[in-house]
Every structure is written in structure tokens, then in C-alpha cells.
Design an enzyme around this catalytic site. Structure first.
Site, PDB file in Angstrom:
ATOM      1  N   HIS A 241      43.268 -28.647 -45.976  1.00 14.64           N
ATOM      2  CA  HIS A 241      43.273 -28.532 -44.516  1.00 14.64           C
ATOM      3  C   HIS A 241      43.981 -27.292 -43.992  1.00 14.64           C
ATOM      4  O   HIS A 241      43.945 -27.012 -42.803  1.00 14.64           O
ATOM      5  CB  HIS A 241      43.902 -29.768 -43.876  1.00 14.64           C
TER       6      HIS A 241
HETATM    7  C1  UD1 Z   1      48.566 -30.469 -38.682  1.00 15.70           C
HETATM    8  C2  UD1 Z   1      49.866 -29.701 -38.961  1.00 15.70           C
HETATM    9  C3  UD1 Z   1      50.015 -29.466 -40.457  1.00 15.70           C
HETATM   10  C4  UD1 Z   1      49.876 -30.773 -41.225  1.00 15.70           C
HETATM   11  C5  UD1 Z   1      48.547 -31.400 -40.850  1.00 15.70           C
HETATM   12  C6  UD1 Z   1      48.247 -32.682 -41.583  1.00 15.70           C
HETATM   13  C7  UD1 Z   1      50.618 -28.056 -37.294  1.00 15.70           C
HETATM   14  C8  UD1 Z   1      50.698 -26.610 -36.977  1.00 15.70           C
HETATM   15  N1  UD1 Z   1      49.849 -28.381 -38.340  1.00 15.70           N
HETATM   16  O1  UD1 Z   1      47.478 -29.628 -39.052  1.00 15.70           O
HETATM   17  O2  UD1 Z   1      51.281 -28.918 -40.718  1.00 15.70           O
HETATM   18  O3  UD1 Z   1      49.948 -30.503 -42.603  1.00 15.70           O
HETATM   19  O4  UD1 Z   1      48.556 -31.664 -39.437  1.00 15.70           O
HETATM   20  O5  UD1 Z   1      46.953 -33.114 -41.264  1.00 15.70           O
HETATM   21  O6  UD1 Z   1      51.215 -28.855 -36.611  1.00 15.70           O
HETATM   22  N2  UD1 Z   1      41.492 -33.352 -35.450  1.00 15.70           N
HETATM   23  C9  UD1 Z   1      40.699 -34.444 -35.255  1.00 15.70           C
HETATM   24  N3  UD1 Z   1      41.295 -35.672 -35.217  1.00 15.70           N
HETATM   25  C10 UD1 Z   1      42.633 -35.837 -35.370  1.00 15.70           C
HETATM   26  C11 UD1 Z   1      43.445 -34.697 -35.566  1.00 15.70           C
HETATM   27  C12 UD1 Z   1      42.852 -33.451 -35.599  1.00 15.70           C
HETATM   28  O7  UD1 Z   1      39.493 -34.351 -35.120  1.00 15.70           O
HETATM   29  O8  UD1 Z   1      43.104 -36.989 -35.332  1.00 15.70           O
HETATM   30  C13 UD1 Z   1      40.852 -32.017 -35.514  1.00 15.70           C
HETATM   31  C14 UD1 Z   1      40.862 -31.338 -34.182  1.00 15.70           C
HETATM   32  O9  UD1 Z   1      39.642 -30.749 -33.982  1.00 15.70           O
HETATM   33  C15 UD1 Z   1      41.936 -30.278 -34.332  1.00 15.70           C
HETATM   34  C16 UD1 Z   1      41.934 -30.003 -35.831  1.00 15.70           C
HETATM   35  O10 UD1 Z   1      41.523 -31.214 -36.447  1.00 15.70           O
HETATM   36  O11 UD1 Z   1      41.666 -29.132 -33.590  1.00 15.70           O
HETATM   37  C17 UD1 Z   1      43.278 -29.618 -36.339  1.00 15.70           C
HETATM   38  O12 UD1 Z   1      44.278 -30.572 -35.939  1.00 15.70           O
HETATM   39  P1  UD1 Z   1      45.799 -30.092 -35.672  1.00 15.70           P
HETATM   40  O13 UD1 Z   1      46.698 -31.239 -35.457  1.00 15.70           O
HETATM   41  O14 UD1 Z   1      45.827 -29.037 -34.664  1.00 15.70           O
HETATM   42  O15 UD1 Z   1      46.175 -29.411 -37.049  1.00 15.70           O
HETATM   43  P2  UD1 Z   1      46.008 -29.914 -38.536  1.00 15.70           P
HETATM   44  O16 UD1 Z   1      45.093 -28.957 -39.185  1.00 15.70           O
HETATM   45  O17 UD1 Z   1      45.707 -31.369 -38.645  1.00 15.70           O
END
Ligand code: UD1
Length: 400
Positions: A241
Site C-alpha cells: 500500500h
Molecule cells: C494510511 C497511512 C499509512 C498506513 C496505512 C495503512 C498516512 C499518511 N498513511 O495509508 O501510514 O500504513 O494507512 O493502511 O496516514 N481508502 C478507502 N477506504 C478506506 C481507507 C482508504 O477506500 O477505508 C482509500 C481512499 O481512496 C484513500 C486511499 O485509500 O484515498 C488511501 O487512504 P489513506 O488513509 O489516505 O492512506 P493509506 O494509503 O491507507
């Protein structure tokens, strides 16, 4: 007040207003297994009022609710519902929403965990809040009657790679925290080098091992591999991820090619993170993986099912931080698709090895040709970290 007096006082039940009001901040998937053991331990303490604040950074059922269920956590007391966004949007939204909760509820202590954007946002909001009226700080030798004490659990980890958003979050959170609970000696050393006074640093161990031990029996009964038609010890688990791996067609494409080749040597189970799924689709990489019958793609799975997959696998290929630690504890080989790690103890003592998209197949073949890895479980990764934290909070508190 010495330790004995504290223990005696603990047995008289303080009025609710005399209790230490503690906020536990949870935001994203890796946070939930860090707050759960602490929540359960604090809930048993009559001097503590513990509240869960969920910022809503992760919101899908299988990225959040399923973990709350597995870990026996109740509905959060406060849900900020911030959702996704750019880094500044997400951080800003959490700060604005959490500041309101701080003003309305005046906690004595805020505990943040890990290194996600919400960790940073709540740390800033907590250390910049100023309560309108002076309160009695419940914390010994801390002149904090205008704001809560901020404690960071999993403090001191450093990858020394500032292109990682998590590294920025770790550095700023640690600089702001009043108490820094660390998992390993390298973390203590990093903090000392950054000038953090020694008395703020308390080595407590690895809290995620508490969650794993708390649920070990249930995990062992789950038999997730069997339900997928896989033989224990004869498949690899893949998770990806990190933006550096999944956010460009070049990096994700190279990893997908590696997975295709790897599947010639071993079956692969790949629970796909939402960020990664979005990019596999938009870069046109999903179809080829789906067509490969040696690669099982699935939605992200809950904690118990995921750990069951890990317990029975031959090795893990990942870019996660937490999985590097869990595999080290379990003695399962781990190939980490990153140029660095903020958890060097997993490489020095544990089963972890850094790799690249280009090297991953050779590294995996070398794992497959070796019988069991040499490893040592780091000190204090023992399932008793939450207890050490509770003891530390008791020692810090004046009212107990
Ligand atoms: C975040 C953390 C990372 C952690 C990871 C675990 C930061 C900078 N990053 O990254 O350190 O290792 O979580 O997963 O805080 N999304 C969904 N559903 C959800 C959550 C996210 O669809 O429940 C999608 C969204 O489109 C979002 C993307 O995933 O834009 C990324 O989610 P985000 O929380 O921004 O970052 P992670 O890549 O999950």
C-alpha cells in the site's frame, strides 16, 4: 508519594471527576491493534475514564469496523468522520474536528499511536489547545493545567527517509509529545540523538504483540488457508500500500511482473488495500493478476483472518510496518519491499529482509530453499506492554 502509597490509593474509588480522563486516538487500520490492548487494560482501572476517538481516516467496513469487532472494541465515543483527502486536507480536517472535542471534553491525557496523518493532527491539536479556565493538572511535575498531557505510543521509530509521509508524522509527533513510549532500544537512541530528555522516554515494548497474544487461540482456530483451499506452509502472503510502491504505473507494474514470476514458485494470497486496488484498475494491471490462477486476490480481511493467513504461510512479501514486526515475533520470513525500515530490529534480530521489485523473486527463492530462519524475539515483545503503560500512567498521575 511512593509506589506503595499509589497502589493503596488506587483501591479507594475516586469520584468520576477525580479520575484521569484519557482519550485514545484511532484512525487507520494499523492503529486499531495498538489501541485495543490499552483500552482493555485501562477499562479495568477504577481511576481511569477511557474514551475512544476515531478520526475516520479509514472508514470501509473491512478497514475499520471489522477490526473493532475482532479486537473487542466498543463503538468509538467520538467519531470525527474525516475520510480521505490530500495530506493537508486530511490533517487539517482532523485538527479542526478534534480541537472541538478537546474544548468540549477537557481530557487529562491524549494517547496517540503509530505514524498516520491523524496521529500528527491530534498531537498538534492537543499541544496547542488552551483551556479557558485553569484546571488542576493530574500529572505530577507537569505544568499542564491549560492542556492535556500528550503521550505517543510507538515513539522513536525512524526510517531516515523524509520522502515517507509517516516519517514526517513520526518526527513531529515525537517532538511534541510529553511522554514517549518506545518499542525497542534503537527508538530510545533516535530520540536521545534528537535531544529528547531522557525522563520523557519509557521503553514499554511492542503493543501489537499484546493484541496477537490476546487473540492467539481464536486466530489458531480460524484456519483461513484451508478455507481458501491452500495447504499450510505452501503459499506466500502479499500486502502492498505504500505510495512509493503503488502510486506509479512503473513501480506497481514492476511489482506485478515480479508477482507473476513468483507465482511460478509458490501460490500467492494477496488481500488488496483500497489504494492499491484503485491503482491496479487505473493502470490497467488488474486483469492480468486476476487471470493468474496461482494468485488469489481478495478484499482486505479482518484481523483474525489475516493473522490466520500469516500464521500458516511460508513467507510474507509486504511494505507494511506492522507485518515486519508480527513476522519477527512469529519467526516467519518477511521480505519487505522498501529501501529502508524504521524497524531495524526486525532485520538485525528478526526474520525481515529488505528487497526490491527486481530482487524479490531471487530473494523469495532463497527463502524457499532455506529451512526456518534464525531469529530472536526483541526484548519486551511479550504481550505485556499495555500493563507497563498503565503502570507508567499511574506513576505519572498525582491523583492516584
Ligand atoms: C494510511 C497511512 C499509512 C498506513 C496505512 C495503512 C498516512 C499518511 N498513511 O495509508 O501510514 O500504513 O494507512 O493502511 O496516514 N481508502 C478507502 N477506504 C478506506 C481507507 C482508504 O477506500 O477505508 C482509500 C481512499 O481512496 C484513500 C486511499 O485509500 O484515498 C488511501 O487512504 P489513506 O488513509 O489516505 O492512506 P493509506 O494509503 O491507507
Amino acid at each position: 508519594m511512593n509506589r506503595k502509597d499509589i497502589t493503596m490509593d488506587m483501591n479507594s474509588i475516586p469520584g468520576r471527576s477525580d479520575r484521569v480522563k484519557i482519550h485514545l486516538i484511532a484512525a487507520a487500520r494499523p492503529n486499531f491493534m495498538k489501541i485495543a490492548p490499552l483500552y482493555h487494560a485501562l477499562k479495568n482501572e477504577r481511576w481511569a475514564d477511557v474514551y475512544i476517538v476515531h478520526t475516520g481516516q479509514h472508514y470501509d467496513i473491512n478497514m475499520s469496523d471489522a477490526f473493532f469487532r475482532d479486537l473487542g472494541l466498543p463503538e468509538p465515543d467520538f467519531h470525527l468522520g474525516v475520510g480521505s483527502g490530500t495530506h493537508a486536507e486530511q490533517t487539517g480536517k482532523v485538527m479542526i474536528a478534534y480541537e472541538k472535542i478537546l474544548m468540549e471534553t477537557s481530557p487529562d491525557m491524549v494517547i496517540v499511536v503509530g505514524d498516520v496523518n491523524s496521529t500528527l493532527a491530534c498531537s498538534i491539536a492537543t499541544t496547542k489547545i488552551s483551556y479557558p479556565s485553569i484546571r488542576n493538572s493530574k500529572f505530577k511535575s507537569k505544568n499542564l493545567n491549560h492542556r492535556p498531557l500528550l503521550a505517543h505510543l510507538e515513539a522513536g521509530l525512524r526510517s531516515f527517509d523524509r520522502s515517507m509521509p509517516e516519517e514526517i508524522n513520526r518526527i513531529v509527533t515525537d517532538a511534541l509529545s510529553d511522554i514517549l513510549w518506545t518499542p525497542s532500544p534503537d527508538a530510545d537512541l533516535n530520540l536521545k540523538k534528537e535531544g529528547v530528555p531522557e525522563e520523557k522516554i519509557v521503553r514499554v515494548g511492542n503493543i501489537m504483540i499484546d493484541s496477537l497474544e490476546m487473540l492467539r487461540e481464536i486466530i489458531e482456530k480460524q484456519k483461513m488457508a484451508r478455507s481458501l483451499g491452500l495447504d499450510p506452509g505452501r503459499y506466500a502472503v502479499v500486502t502492498l500500500h505504500r505510495p512509493s510502491n503503488v502510486d506509479t504505473p512503473r513501480s506497481l507494474g514492476a511489482i506485478c511482473e515480479g508477482l507473476e514470476e513468483l507465482s511460478g514458485y509458490i501460490q500467492i494470497v494477496f488481500p488488496v488495500h483500497p489504494r492499491t486496488m484503485k491503482n491496479l484498475v487505473s493502470f490497467g494491471l488488474l486483469e492480468k493478476l486476476e487471470e493468474n490462477d496461482r494468485i488469489i486476490l481478495m478484499e482486505p480481511v479482518n484481523y483474525v483472518r489475516f493473522m490466520s493467513l500469516i500464521f500458516d504461510c511460508r513467507f510474507v512479501l509486504t511494505d507494511s510496518g506492522g507485518i515486519q514486526e508480527e513476522t519477527t515475533y512469529l519467526g516467519i520470513p518477511c521480505l519487505t519491499l522498501r529501501p529502508n525500515t524504521e524497524r531495524p530490529v526486525t532485520v538485525e534480530q528478526g526474520t525481515n529482509r529488505l528487497t526490491t521489485a527486481e530482487k524479490m523473486v531471487n530473494d523469495a527463492r532463497s527463502v524457499l530453499s532455506t529451512d526456518g530462519a534464525d531469529f530472536r524475539v526483541p526484548d519486551l515483545w511479550d504481550g505485556h506492554t499495555a500493563g507497563r503503560i498503565v503502570k507508567n500512567i499511574k506513576e505519572l498521575s498525582l491523583t492516584l
